[in-house]
Design a protein around this motif. Structure first.
Motif, PDB file in Angstrom:
ATOM      1  N   GLN A 123      -4.048  -1.754  -4.531  1.00 50.97           N
ATOM      2  CA  GLN A 123      -3.070  -1.244  -3.568  1.00 50.97           C
ATOM      3  C   GLN A 123      -3.029   0.280  -3.496  1.00 50.97           C
ATOM      4  O   GLN A 123      -2.911   0.844  -2.425  1.00 50.97           O
ATOM      5  CB  GLN A 123      -1.677  -1.777  -3.893  1.00 50.97           C
ATOM      6  CG  GLN A 123      -1.479  -3.238  -3.560  1.00 50.97           C
ATOM      7  CD  GLN A 123      -1.426  -3.498  -2.070  1.00 50.97           C
ATOM      8  OE1 GLN A 123      -2.404  -3.947  -1.484  1.00 50.97           O
ATOM      9  NE2 GLN A 123      -0.313  -3.229  -1.445  1.00 50.97           N
ATOM     10  N   GLU A 124      -3.115   0.944  -4.638  1.00 54.02           N
ATOM     11  CA  GLU A 124      -3.027   2.410  -4.644  1.00 54.02           C
ATOM     12  C   GLU A 124      -4.204   3.033  -3.916  1.00 54.02           C
ATOM     13  O   GLU A 124      -4.025   3.908  -3.060  1.00 54.02           O
ATOM     14  CB  GLU A 124      -2.957   2.938  -6.083  1.00 54.02           C
ATOM     15  CG  GLU A 124      -2.789   4.444  -6.137  1.00 54.02           C
ATOM     16  CD  GLU A 124      -2.691   4.972  -7.558  1.00 54.02           C
ATOM     17  OE1 GLU A 124      -2.886   6.189  -7.714  1.00 54.02           O
ATOM     18  OE2 GLU A 124      -2.415   4.206  -8.490  1.00 54.02           O
ATOM     19  N   ALA A 126      -6.209   1.511  -1.766  1.00 51.27           N
ATOM     20  CA  ALA A 126      -6.139   1.072  -0.377  1.00 51.27           C
ATOM     21  C   ALA A 126      -5.166   1.959   0.405  1.00 51.27           C
ATOM     22  O   ALA A 126      -5.447   2.361   1.540  1.00 51.27           O
ATOM     23  CB  ALA A 126      -5.717  -0.388  -0.306  1.00 51.27           C
ATOM     24  N   GLY A 127      -4.033   2.276  -0.192  1.00 45.39           N
ATOM     25  CA  GLY A 127      -3.055   3.140   0.464  1.00 45.39           C
ATOM     26  C   GLY A 127      -3.606   4.521   0.766  1.00 45.39           C
ATOM     27  O   GLY A 127      -3.343   5.083   1.838  1.00 45.39           O
ATOM     28  N   LYS A 128      -4.374   5.076  -0.156  1.00 46.49           N
ATOM     29  CA  LYS A 128      -4.979   6.396   0.067  1.00 46.49           C
ATOM     30  C   LYS A 128      -5.980   6.351   1.210  1.00 46.49           C
ATOM     31  O   LYS A 128      -6.029   7.271   2.046  1.00 46.49           O
ATOM     32  CB  LYS A 128      -5.651   6.898  -1.215  1.00 46.49           C
ATOM     33  CG  LYS A 128      -4.658   7.293  -2.282  1.00 46.49           C
ATOM     34  CD  LYS A 128      -5.349   7.751  -3.548  1.00 46.49           C
ATOM     35  CE  LYS A 128      -4.319   8.091  -4.610  1.00 46.49           C
ATOM     36  NZ  LYS A 128      -4.917   8.496  -5.874  1.00 46.49           N
ATOM     37  N   VAL A 130      -5.981   4.185   3.715  1.00 46.48           N
ATOM     38  CA  VAL A 130      -5.214   3.968   4.944  1.00 46.48           C
ATOM     39  C   VAL A 130      -4.602   5.285   5.418  1.00 46.48           C
ATOM     40  O   VAL A 130      -4.644   5.611   6.616  1.00 46.48           O
ATOM     41  CB  VAL A 130      -4.141   2.882   4.739  1.00 46.48           C
ATOM     42  CG1 VAL A 130      -3.113   2.888   5.854  1.00 46.48           C
ATOM     43  CG2 VAL A 130      -4.800   1.512   4.638  1.00 46.48           C
ATOM     44  N   ASP A 131      -4.035   6.062   4.503  1.00 48.83           N
ATOM     45  CA  ASP A 131      -3.470   7.366   4.869  1.00 48.83           C
ATOM     46  C   ASP A 131      -4.541   8.279   5.460  1.00 48.83           C
ATOM     47  O   ASP A 131      -4.301   8.964   6.456  1.00 48.83           O
ATOM     48  CB  ASP A 131      -2.827   8.041   3.659  1.00 48.83           C
ATOM     49  CG  ASP A 131      -1.538   7.365   3.218  1.00 48.83           C
ATOM     50  OD1 ASP A 131      -0.978   6.556   3.995  1.00 48.83           O
ATOM     51  OD2 ASP A 131      -1.107   7.630   2.079  1.00 48.83           O
ATOM     52  N   HIS A 134      -5.482   7.153   8.928  1.00 50.68           N
ATOM     53  CA  HIS A 134      -4.419   7.484   9.881  1.00 50.68           C
ATOM     54  C   HIS A 134      -4.545   8.931  10.373  1.00 50.68           C
ATOM     55  O   HIS A 134      -4.123   9.259  11.477  1.00 50.68           O
ATOM     56  CB  HIS A 134      -3.062   7.227   9.228  1.00 50.68           C
ATOM     57  CG  HIS A 134      -1.911   7.154  10.172  1.00 50.68           C
ATOM     58  ND1 HIS A 134      -1.956   6.524  11.395  1.00 50.68           N
ATOM     59  CD2 HIS A 134      -0.642   7.639  10.060  1.00 50.68           C
ATOM     60  CE1 HIS A 134      -0.770   6.629  11.992  1.00 50.68           C
ATOM     61  NE2 HIS A 134       0.036   7.299  11.200  1.00 50.68           N
ATOM     62  N   LEU A 153       0.365  -2.559   4.594  1.00 48.44           N
ATOM     63  CA  LEU A 153      -0.811  -2.819   3.774  1.00 48.44           C
ATOM     64  C   LEU A 153      -0.602  -4.132   3.039  1.00 48.44           C
ATOM     65  O   LEU A 153       0.331  -4.264   2.245  1.00 48.44           O
ATOM     66  CB  LEU A 153      -1.035  -1.665   2.801  1.00 48.44           C
ATOM     67  CG  LEU A 153      -2.273  -1.704   1.933  1.00 48.44           C
ATOM     68  CD1 LEU A 153      -3.544  -1.827   2.771  1.00 48.44           C
ATOM     69  CD2 LEU A 153      -2.331  -0.443   1.088  1.00 48.44           C
TER      70      LEU A 153
END
Length: 154
Positions: A123-124, A126-128, A130-131, A134, A153
């Motif tokens: 998750q961590e 993946a979040g980076k 995704v950011d 964006h 997410l």
């Protein structure tokens, strides 16, 4: 302004293109109850108002087309930043929901929810990614500050 003597500066990033490398062209005939075509003939679609907006729903609509465009563009940006960081994002997906409704100025506005699936990453990380996507995605850059975009997410 803070105390009358200093001006707060808002820093904005200019996301406009410095060079146009591709132009898409489409024409609407009949608005939301007609059809749309692209100059190259790849698109020839019946357009109809959805039942929720008083139509028969017997055709696509601008919100579906926007959702298709945003999801594919965002997914490509995600793959790009993932590849740059050395990750294979095979199996990832991006789904978009585009909502329409009345706004405060007696017009209409849009809201977008992007659901991103990156099953091969924690998750961590993946979040980076995704950011970063964006910031890269042209649709995200075009809509930033204009409409609500929520990224989920999962």
């Amino acid at each position: 302004m803070t105390d009358g003597s200093a001006v707060d500066t808002v820093h904005t990033v200019d996301t406009r293109p410095t060079k146009i490398t591709y132009v898409a062209e489409a024409t609407a005939h009949g608005g939301r109850d007609g059809y749309v075509t692209s100059q190259d003939g790849q698109i020839e679609l019946k357009v109809a108002m959805p039942p929720e907006l008083g139509g028969d729903g017997n055709g696509t609509n601008p919100e579906q087309l926007f959702a298709a465009g945003y999801s594919s563009c965002f997914h490509n940006a995600l793959i790009l930043v993932g590849n740059r960081a050395g990750f294979d994002l095979t199996g990832s997906t991006v789904a978009a929901k585009v909502g329409i409704g009345p706004n405060r100025t007696k017009g209409y506005g849009l809201a977008v929810a992007l659901s991103v699936s990156l099953p091969v990453l924690d998750q961590e990380l993946a979040g980076k990614l995704v950011d970063a996507a964006h910031q890269v995605c042209p649709y995200s850059n075009a809509t930033r500050g204009n409409i609500d975009v929520t990224i989920i997410l999962g």
